[in-house]
Scaffold this active site. Structure first.
Site, PDB file in Angstrom:
ATOM      1  N   GLU A 300       8.619  19.425  21.782  1.00 27.56           N
ATOM      2  CA  GLU A 300       9.982  18.996  22.071  1.00 27.56           C
ATOM      3  C   GLU A 300      10.811  18.821  20.795  1.00 27.56           C
ATOM      4  O   GLU A 300      11.519  17.828  20.624  1.00 27.56           O
ATOM      5  CB  GLU A 300       9.977  17.710  22.905  1.00 27.56           C
ATOM      6  CG  GLU A 300       9.272  17.900  24.242  1.00 27.56           C
ATOM      7  CD  GLU A 300       9.364  16.715  25.186  1.00 27.56           C
ATOM      8  OE1 GLU A 300       9.411  15.579  24.702  1.00 27.56           O
ATOM      9  OE2 GLU A 300       9.384  16.956  26.405  1.00 27.56           O
ATOM     10  N   ASP A 374       3.718  16.329  32.990  1.00 32.25           N
ATOM     11  CA  ASP A 374       4.273  15.093  32.433  1.00 32.25           C
ATOM     12  C   ASP A 374       3.766  13.952  33.300  1.00 32.25           C
ATOM     13  O   ASP A 374       2.748  14.093  33.946  1.00 32.25           O
ATOM     14  CB  ASP A 374       5.805  15.169  32.373  1.00 32.25           C
ATOM     15  CG  ASP A 374       6.371  14.378  31.193  1.00 32.25           C
ATOM     16  OD1 ASP A 374       5.651  13.529  30.669  1.00 32.25           O
ATOM     17  OD2 ASP A 374       7.528  14.611  30.803  1.00 32.25           O
ATOM     18  N   GLU A 402       9.256   6.228  34.054  1.00 29.67           N
ATOM     19  CA  GLU A 402      10.179   7.327  33.759  1.00 29.67           C
ATOM     20  C   GLU A 402      10.470   8.188  34.994  1.00 29.67           C
ATOM     21  O   GLU A 402      11.617   8.541  35.251  1.00 29.67           O
ATOM     22  CB  GLU A 402       9.589   8.191  32.642  1.00 29.67           C
ATOM     23  CG  GLU A 402      10.421   9.407  32.329  1.00 29.67           C
ATOM     24  CD  GLU A 402       9.867  10.242  31.174  1.00 29.67           C
ATOM     25  OE1 GLU A 402       8.884   9.817  30.538  1.00 29.67           O
ATOM     26  OE2 GLU A 402      10.432  11.316  30.917  1.00 29.67           O
TER      27      GLU A 402
END
Ligand code: GCV
Length: 707
Positions: A300, A374, A402
């Site tokens: 990322e 994820d 999240e």
């Protein structure tokens, strides 16, 4: 006369109602977490504990032993309503608690503990002071949960060596993916001012056996490597030390260049290696028990060894070499994926890391997220587990919600953790569970780790949602002993934190246990996934534009006129080939693939009849509607426990459940209306069409996402 009665009324109001209003109702702000230690109201029970805990005897003055005795004193004072004295040795005395460090105690590992009765006393034995500390908390837990001390006989060893929290906390006090306020660490005040909260943080962690904390974000700032920040971190380490917690730092891989002024951060460059060796020396001068580094590299946008044509192993081994003179470790994350329009992000970590198996220095642990993509509401286990037999693999779970509705949705995560840990990789035959990979028993690793991305913040109750404390608690308990059930852990937590009234405990435990499936139903049923870019909260399954394909929603769900889901079989991305045949067989046939994983692995026609007897479209609608409706069930259950729970906590959760209902309907409407544009099917009876149009939902999401 009229005036006089008016005055009397006013006086009455001031004296009675006004006074009552001035005194706040007994309210619990949640700060004390599961370490409440409120006085036990059952007299007989309290007295029986008091008889067994007349004194605390300890010989030795190590800081952790002192902590153990102090915690017992604090806890018992609260629970029993009387002070319990601390004495040197028990001698001939009976009716007390003896804390004993016995190096030769058989059956105990260095941090393990034993609770037993001997010569009329309760004995907490450890091979080390740390073991005694964990035993002291275990004893308190028994009392808090109302268990008998009469026939106490418990031996417990941690299954994993590094039991750590990962804080994604930044220099500016923000927390990446944090939903409970700002960072706990007040960098601008440190090292001079020590917030009392640091100690309470350490107490809570030690009570669970957590022995490691990475205090800064994996998207790391090089500032943490400056002397200024190392001194701040050292001040935290000093507070945590008596609680057995060591401090670790996330590393910015390009620090030699950006901070050190070198021309490169190439891990094979001698000057770079020297820079890290010197930096590590400086760190240990300032923090003598420093735990080591956590690294996110070439992921990322973060820098890493691949920027110089080197491998992850080259990068990790360079840091390991710098740490060689000390007992610190390198935790290297396997969370990597490239922006490949033709590829499948699912496969990325396996493809990059398995060729490196056996190339990592013995000081390195590779930390793997539980799922291949994820931290979504449901993912299959990462195929890396079991497939790197010559590399210790650590587990990374996420406690902060999240993808789980931030701090307004109730999702008890222990079932997520357990589901992954219990998964069978079959790498060494049946029973080769992920848990056995992680605890080192399958491949004989001694370096074992379990990390939880923390859900703590500056919110007075630490986690925002009062019930999200249970996720911190559950992570810690499972990191110590992954065989504990989600139900047992929930039961402990509820009794220690909310209530001991048996009916209420039963209801709340049930609520917690059902919460994850309810969330999955209205959010990502049947194996849908949604890791699109952005805040990871608002529903936007239509999102199809981004700088890279794997940061769009359509990349993941692949809805089209034929059906829905990501084909990862031999006709698709072939990601299933990363699993052993026994695992592959469970998932590769759409007829037998368990429904929770169906759309993870198959592109299923809308009209396909599923094992439930419904077509895909009807099953999806059933889940979306049932999930959203179940939030109302949660509200009703919560209302039933009102009398047994602190009023402030009760009101707080009740309010959040109302928000959860509204947001669950938002999610349901977004998915159903959007998918309907592909399925072209009516919403099945008995469900009612959403009250808004797709355009209206889209507009509401746009507004939500406005800056
Ligand atoms: C710390 C996801 C999150 C990022 C996080 C990343 C990671 O992509 O959205 O916020 O970055 O995972 O685990 O490194």
């Amino acid at each position: 006369m009229k005036n006089r009665s008016g005055c009397l009324l006013l006086l009455f109001w001031l004296l009675v109602i006004g006074r009552a209003g001035a005194i706040p109702p007994a309210g619990d702000d949640g700060y004390r977490l599961w370490l409440k230690y409120d006085r036990i109201t059952d007299d007989a029970l309290r007295q029986s504990y008091a008889r067994a805990a007349g004194f605390i005897a300890l010989s030795g003055d190590g800081p952790m032993l002192q902590t153990a005795a102090g915690e017992l004193q604090t806890g018992l004072q609260g629970l029993l309503g009387k002070a319990v004295p601390r004495i040197g040795g028990a001698g001939n005395r009976t009716g007390g608690i003896v804390l004993a460090v016995t190096a030769g105690e058989p059956g105990l590992q260095p941090e393990g503990y034993r609770l037993s009765t001997r010569n009329g006393n309760l004995v907490v034995t450890g091979k080390t002071d740390a073991g005694v500390l964990y035993g002291a908390f275990a004893l308190l837990r028994r009392i808090q949960t109302g268990q008998s001390l009469e026939t106490i006989s418990e031996t417990s060893n941690p299954k994993v060596r590094f039991r750590m929290l990962n804080h994604w906390d930044n220099v500016d006090g923000s927390v990446e993916r944090g939903y409970a306020g700002s960072s706990l660490w007040k960098w601008y005040e440190l090292p001079e001012r020590i917030d009392p909260r640091y100690r309470d943080y350490a107490r809570a962690n030690a009570s669970l056996g957590i022995n490691a904390t990475v205090v800064n974000n994996v998207n790391a700032s090089a500032r943490f490597m400056t002397e200024e920040y190392l001194r701040k971190v050292a001040a935290l380490a000093q507070v945590f030390r008596p609680y057995g917690i060591r401090v670790y730092l996330s590393v910015y891989f390009a620090a030699p260049k950006t901070l050190g002024g070198l021309k490169t951060s190439d891990p094979l460059d001698p000057q770079v290696r020297q820079w890290w060796a010197d930096k590590v020396k400086e760190i240990y001068r300032i923090i003598p028990d420093f735990g080591g580094f956590l690294v996110k590299a070439n992921s990322e946008g973060e820098p890493g060894p691949q920027d110089y044509g080197r491998t992850h192993a080259d990068g990790a081994n360079m840091l390991a070499e710098a740490l060689k003179p000390y007992d610190g470790v390198v935790i290297w994350r396997a969370f990597v994926y490239k922006a490949d329009p033709k590829g499948d992000r699912f496969k990325a970590a396996y493809d990059e890391f398995t060729p490196l198996d056996g190339q990592f220095d013995p000081k390195v642990i590779v930390q793997v997220k539980n799922g291949p993509i994820d931290f979504q509401p449901r993912e299959p286990f990462s195929p890396l587990f079991g497939n790197m037999p010559r590399t210790p693999l650590g587990m990374e779970f996420q406690l902060t919600q999240e993808y789980l509705g931030f701090a307004t949705h109730l999702v008890y995560e222990a079932p997520i953790f357990r589901e992954c840990l219990e998964s069978d990789t079959y790498v060494a035959g049946k029973g080769s569970t992920v848990a056995k990979v992680v605890d080192g028993s399958l491949h004989g690793y001694a370096m074992t780790a379990m990390a939880g991305v923390a859900n703590t913040g500056s919110h007075r109750n630490w986690t925002g949602h009062p019930l999200a404390q249970a996720n911190w608690y559950a992570f810690g308990r499972l990191a110590w002993d992954h065989t504990l059930t989600a139900e047992a852990i929930a039961g402990e937590w509820v009794r220690m934190t909310l209530t001991r009234e048996p009916q209420a405990v039963k209801r709340i435990v049930n609520l917690l246990l059902r919460s994850r499936e309810i969330y999955v139903d209205y959010n990502t049923p049947l194996g849908l996934s949604r890791p699109w870019t952005g805040v990871h909260f608002a529903p936007e399954p239509w999102q199809n534009r981004s700088s890279r394909p794997d940061w769009t929603a359509v990349y993941y769900h692949r809805a089209d006129s034929v059906g829905l889901g990501f084909d990862r079989t031999a006709t698709g991305s072939r990601a299933l080939e990363q699993y052993r045949p026994e695992v592959r067989r469970t998932w590769e046939n759409p007829e037998t693939c368990p429904l929770p994983f169906l759309l993870w692995f198959h592109h299923v026609p809308w009209t396909k009849q599923l094992s439930s007897g419904r077509t895909l479209w009807n099953e999806l609608c059933t889940r979306f509607y049932a999930g959203a409706d179940s939030v109302r069930w949660m509200q009703r259950e919560w209302a039933q426990v009102k009398a047994a729970v602190d009023p402030d906590t009760h009101a707080d959760v009740a309010g959040r459940l109302l928000t959860q209902e509204r947001e669950a309907i938002w999610w349901r409407d977004a998915w159903v209306l959007y998918l309907q544009t592909f399925s072209k099917q009516p919403i099945p009876t008995p469900f009612r069409k959403p009250e808004r149009t797709l355009e209206e939902v889209k507009r509401s999401v746009d507004v939500y996402l406005l800056r």
